[in-house]
Design a protein around this motif. Structure first.
Motif, PDB file in Angstrom:
ATOM      1  N   GLU A   8     -19.007  46.582   1.299  1.00  0.00           N
ATOM      2  CA  GLU A   8     -19.041  47.697   2.247  1.00  0.00           C
ATOM      3  C   GLU A   8     -19.759  49.002   1.625  1.00  0.00           C
ATOM      4  O   GLU A   8     -20.488  49.611   2.344  1.00  0.00           O
ATOM      5  CB  GLU A   8     -17.471  48.270   2.149  1.00  0.00           C
ATOM      6  CG  GLU A   8     -17.484  49.521   3.159  1.00  0.00           C
ATOM      7  CD  GLU A   8     -16.043  49.969   3.184  1.00  0.00           C
ATOM      8  OE1 GLU A   8     -15.856  50.777   4.082  1.00  0.00           O
ATOM      9  OE2 GLU A   8     -15.277  49.522   2.469  1.00  0.00           O
ATOM     10  N   ARG A   9     -19.685  49.278   0.329  1.00  0.00           N
ATOM     11  CA  ARG A   9     -20.429  50.271  -0.170  1.00  0.00           C
ATOM     12  C   ARG A   9     -21.849  50.235   0.043  1.00  0.00           C
ATOM     13  O   ARG A   9     -22.551  51.081   0.454  1.00  0.00           O
ATOM     14  CB  ARG A   9     -20.109  50.542  -1.951  1.00  0.00           C
ATOM     15  CG  ARG A   9     -18.603  50.999  -2.099  1.00  0.00           C
ATOM     16  CD  ARG A   9     -18.430  52.224  -1.299  1.00  0.00           C
ATOM     17  NE  ARG A   9     -16.889  52.357  -1.169  1.00  0.00           N
ATOM     18  CZ  ARG A   9     -16.081  53.121  -0.547  1.00  0.00           C
ATOM     19  NH1 ARG A   9     -16.776  53.820   0.318  1.00  0.00           N
ATOM     20  NH2 ARG A   9     -14.703  53.187  -0.326  1.00  0.00           N
ATOM     21  N   SER A 210      -8.784  57.535  -0.410  1.00  0.00           N
ATOM     22  CA  SER A 210      -8.115  56.646   0.559  1.00  0.00           C
ATOM     23  C   SER A 210      -8.247  55.222   0.293  1.00  0.00           C
ATOM     24  O   SER A 210      -7.315  54.391   0.741  1.00  0.00           O
ATOM     25  CB  SER A 210      -8.529  56.960   2.263  1.00  0.00           C
ATOM     26  OG  SER A 210      -9.805  56.673   2.042  1.00  0.00           O
ATOM     27  N   ASP A 211      -9.210  54.776  -0.390  1.00  0.00           N
ATOM     28  CA  ASP A 211      -9.511  53.464  -0.907  1.00  0.00           C
ATOM     29  C   ASP A 211      -8.882  53.094  -2.086  1.00  0.00           C
ATOM     30  O   ASP A 211      -9.235  52.259  -2.839  1.00  0.00           O
ATOM     31  CB  ASP A 211     -10.886  53.376  -0.822  1.00  0.00           C
ATOM     32  CG  ASP A 211     -11.574  53.291   0.419  1.00  0.00           C
ATOM     33  OD1 ASP A 211     -10.586  52.946   1.452  1.00  0.00           O
ATOM     34  OD2 ASP A 211     -12.762  53.481   0.696  1.00  0.00           O
ATOM     35  N   GLU A 215     -11.189  53.777  -7.342  1.00  0.00           N
ATOM     36  CA  GLU A 215     -12.605  53.779  -6.514  1.00  0.00           C
ATOM     37  C   GLU A 215     -13.201  55.228  -6.183  1.00  0.00           C
ATOM     38  O   GLU A 215     -14.227  55.498  -6.132  1.00  0.00           O
ATOM     39  CB  GLU A 215     -12.437  53.155  -4.976  1.00  0.00           C
ATOM     40  CG  GLU A 215     -13.362  53.406  -4.346  1.00  0.00           C
ATOM     41  CD  GLU A 215     -14.838  52.654  -4.374  1.00  0.00           C
ATOM     42  OE1 GLU A 215     -15.903  53.173  -4.095  1.00  0.00           O
ATOM     43  OE2 GLU A 215     -14.782  51.840  -5.349  1.00  0.00           O
ATOM     44  N   THR A 216     -12.284  56.027  -5.828  1.00  0.00           N
ATOM     45  CA  THR A 216     -12.737  57.794  -5.604  1.00  0.00           C
ATOM     46  C   THR A 216     -13.286  58.083  -6.834  1.00  0.00           C
ATOM     47  O   THR A 216     -14.475  58.768  -6.658  1.00  0.00           O
ATOM     48  CB  THR A 216     -11.520  58.483  -5.327  1.00  0.00           C
ATOM     49  OG1 THR A 216     -10.827  58.042  -3.979  1.00  0.00           O
ATOM     50  CG2 THR A 216     -11.764  59.925  -4.917  1.00  0.00           C
ATOM     51  N   GLY A 256      -4.202  53.428  -2.946  1.00  0.00           N
ATOM     52  CA  GLY A 256      -4.617  53.790  -1.781  1.00  0.00           C
ATOM     53  C   GLY A 256      -4.215  54.180  -0.812  1.00  0.00           C
ATOM     54  O   GLY A 256      -2.960  54.461  -0.823  1.00  0.00           O
ATOM     55  N   GLU A 257      -4.582  54.589   0.485  1.00  0.00           N
ATOM     56  CA  GLU A 257      -4.089  55.307   1.461  1.00  0.00           C
ATOM     57  C   GLU A 257      -3.453  56.622   1.255  1.00  0.00           C
ATOM     58  O   GLU A 257      -2.360  56.965   2.152  1.00  0.00           O
ATOM     59  CB  GLU A 257      -3.220  54.221   2.107  1.00  0.00           C
ATOM     60  CG  GLU A 257      -3.598  52.860   2.725  1.00  0.00           C
ATOM     61  CD  GLU A 257      -4.781  53.018   3.852  1.00  0.00           C
ATOM     62  OE1 GLU A 257      -4.191  53.167   4.981  1.00  0.00           O
ATOM     63  OE2 GLU A 257      -5.973  52.936   3.525  1.00  0.00           O
ATOM     64  N   GLY A 307     -10.403  48.932  -5.597  1.00  0.00           N
ATOM     65  CA  GLY A 307     -10.094  49.622  -4.694  1.00  0.00           C
ATOM     66  C   GLY A 307     -10.297  48.918  -3.098  1.00  0.00           C
ATOM     67  O   GLY A 307     -10.729  47.834  -3.129  1.00  0.00           O
ATOM     68  N   TYR A 308      -9.716  49.132  -1.876  1.00  0.00           N
ATOM     69  CA  TYR A 308      -9.900  48.695  -1.031  1.00  0.00           C
ATOM     70  C   TYR A 308     -11.176  48.832  -0.486  1.00  0.00           C
ATOM     71  O   TYR A 308     -11.814  49.880  -0.567  1.00  0.00           O
ATOM     72  CB  TYR A 308      -8.804  49.144   0.329  1.00  0.00           C
ATOM     73  CG  TYR A 308      -9.055  48.532   1.471  1.00  0.00           C
ATOM     74  CD1 TYR A 308      -8.074  47.437   1.751  1.00  0.00           C
ATOM     75  CD2 TYR A 308      -9.846  49.120   2.618  1.00  0.00           C
ATOM     76  CE1 TYR A 308      -8.246  46.790   2.798  1.00  0.00           C
ATOM     77  CE2 TYR A 308      -9.766  48.366   3.664  1.00  0.00           C
ATOM     78  CZ  TYR A 308      -9.137  47.177   3.941  1.00  0.00           C
ATOM     79  OH  TYR A 308      -9.239  46.674   5.176  1.00  0.00           O
ATOM     80  N   ALA A 309     -11.761  47.847  -0.085  1.00  0.00           N
ATOM     81  CA  ALA A 309     -13.116  47.790   0.699  1.00  0.00           C
ATOM     82  C   ALA A 309     -13.169  46.622   1.736  1.00  0.00           C
ATOM     83  O   ALA A 309     -12.372  45.394   1.658  1.00  0.00           O
ATOM     84  CB  ALA A 309     -14.087  47.294  -0.390  1.00  0.00           C
ATOM     85  N   HIS A 310     -13.757  46.644   2.808  1.00  0.00           N
ATOM     86  CA  HIS A 310     -13.900  46.012   3.841  1.00  0.00           C
ATOM     87  C   HIS A 310     -14.894  44.684   3.257  1.00  0.00           C
ATOM     88  O   HIS A 310     -15.848  45.181   2.284  1.00  0.00           O
ATOM     89  CB  HIS A 310     -14.377  46.400   5.199  1.00  0.00           C
ATOM     90  CG  HIS A 310     -13.569  47.422   5.657  1.00  0.00           C
ATOM     91  ND1 HIS A 310     -12.467  46.947   6.434  1.00  0.00           N
ATOM     92  CD2 HIS A 310     -13.598  48.850   5.854  1.00  0.00           C
ATOM     93  CE1 HIS A 310     -11.911  48.069   6.861  1.00  0.00           C
ATOM     94  NE2 HIS A 310     -12.269  49.231   6.339  1.00  0.00           N
TER      95      HIS A 310
END
Length: 311
Positions: A8-9, A210-211, A215-216, A256-257, A307-310
């Motif tokens: 995603e990044r 949020s992720d 990750e942030t 996350g979130e 962290g969260y990633a699509h």
């Protein structure tokens, strides 16, 4: 090359500059984008998600609609923009109950109302499953980019750190949150902080989380600095849920979130930041500092980028 091969990044890095205006208030790929109008920046943010991917056990359409507006508003507020309006793009199966759709929109409208903003309509489309796209806009006198310099201090705004991570873990482990009302509230109604606007003109930079905090912070480190975490907010209910400090730290770093803010504070502005935050009722936690070098560390140990990633 496929999306799953680059992640995603890397995808966002390549897509963000396409069509983006020169001299914009924020660089492409920041938490929100915008244009200058009459000496003031107008920022816009769009966020989309599948219902099934965010609806924790016990959540209904009202909570998911609320969460959608909250996520979009968080990106605006961390850039110092006051949200004024939101629109919804809904993808709905034809056999869905009308009441479900109404509760979804009512949840979004309630989040907007609590932020002093409005829901301004949107669009409906047929979809194989329920999905939402939320857009929000607002003005910012001095948009706050992602910036950091060695010597700056790192603060975490808000009190949902670790709590949302605990709720997500409870969802996947089938655990009841009846004994943890603050954890449930943090995940079900994560209202962003209007109090962030009280810090206008004092911060070096800010990022929405949020992720996941890890990750942030890695996104901050990508600016060419080292992030040293010295402490993390470990709430008593998170410690009790986790069963110990080590697991609680995991929830804070990788939950996350949260839709909370990571703030970069110049040391000379620290006292004023704390004073204004106190007046605004904004919880702040001093987590560490920014230094020369690279990477993210907690008490000297490297923090993995997780962290969260699509994709």
């Amino acid at each position: 090359m496929r999306l799953c091969e680059i992640g995603e990044r890397a995808l966002l890095k390549g897509l963000a500059p396409i069509g983006y205006p020169e001299g914009a208030p924020l660089p492409p790929g920041d938490d929100a984008g915008g244009v200058w109008m009459g000496g003031e920046a107008w920022l816009l943010k769009t966020d989309g998600f599948l219902y099934r991917e965010v609806a924790l056990v016990g959540m209904g359409p009202f909570e998911v609609g609320f969460r959608g507006v909250a996520a979009t508003a968080s990106d605006l507020l961390v850039k110092m923009a006051r949200p004024l309006g939101f629109t919804l793009g809904l993808f709905l199966p034809g056999d869905l109950e009308v009441g479900f759709a109404r509760r979804l929109v009512k949840g979004a409208a309630e989040a907007a109302r609590r932020l002093g903003a409005h829901l301004l309509g949107g669009d409906t489309n047929r979809g194989e499953e329920v999905a939402l796209t939320v857009s929000g806009f607002g003005p910012a006198q001095s948009p706050l980019p992602r910036e950091a310099s060695p010597g700056d201090l790192l603060y975490l705004a808000g009190d949902r750190w670790g709590r949302v991570g605990a709720a997500i873990r409870a969802h996947y482990q089938g655990r009841d949150l009846g004994a943890f009302p603050l954890i449930r509230e943090a995940a079900f109604y994560p209202l962003p902080r209007l109090g962030l606007l009280a810090l206008r003109g004092l911060l070096r930079g800010a990022l929405d989380s949020s992720d996941g905090l890890s990750e942030t912070l890695w996104q901050l480190a990508e600016l060419g600095v080292r992030v040293d975490l010295e402490a993390l907010p470990l709430h008593p209910d998170v410690l009790a849920f986790a069963g110990g400090e080590e697991e609680a730290v995991e929830l804070v770093l990788f939950g996350g979130e949260e839709f909370e803010a990571v703030l970069v504070v110049p040391p000379e502005a620290e006292a004023q930041v704390l004073a204004r935050a106190g007046e605004a009722g904004l919880p702040l936690f001093r987590a560490g500092r920014v230094g020369e070098g690279e990477g993210v560390y907690f008490r000297g140990a490297p923090v993995p980028r997780r962290g969260y990633a699509h994709f």
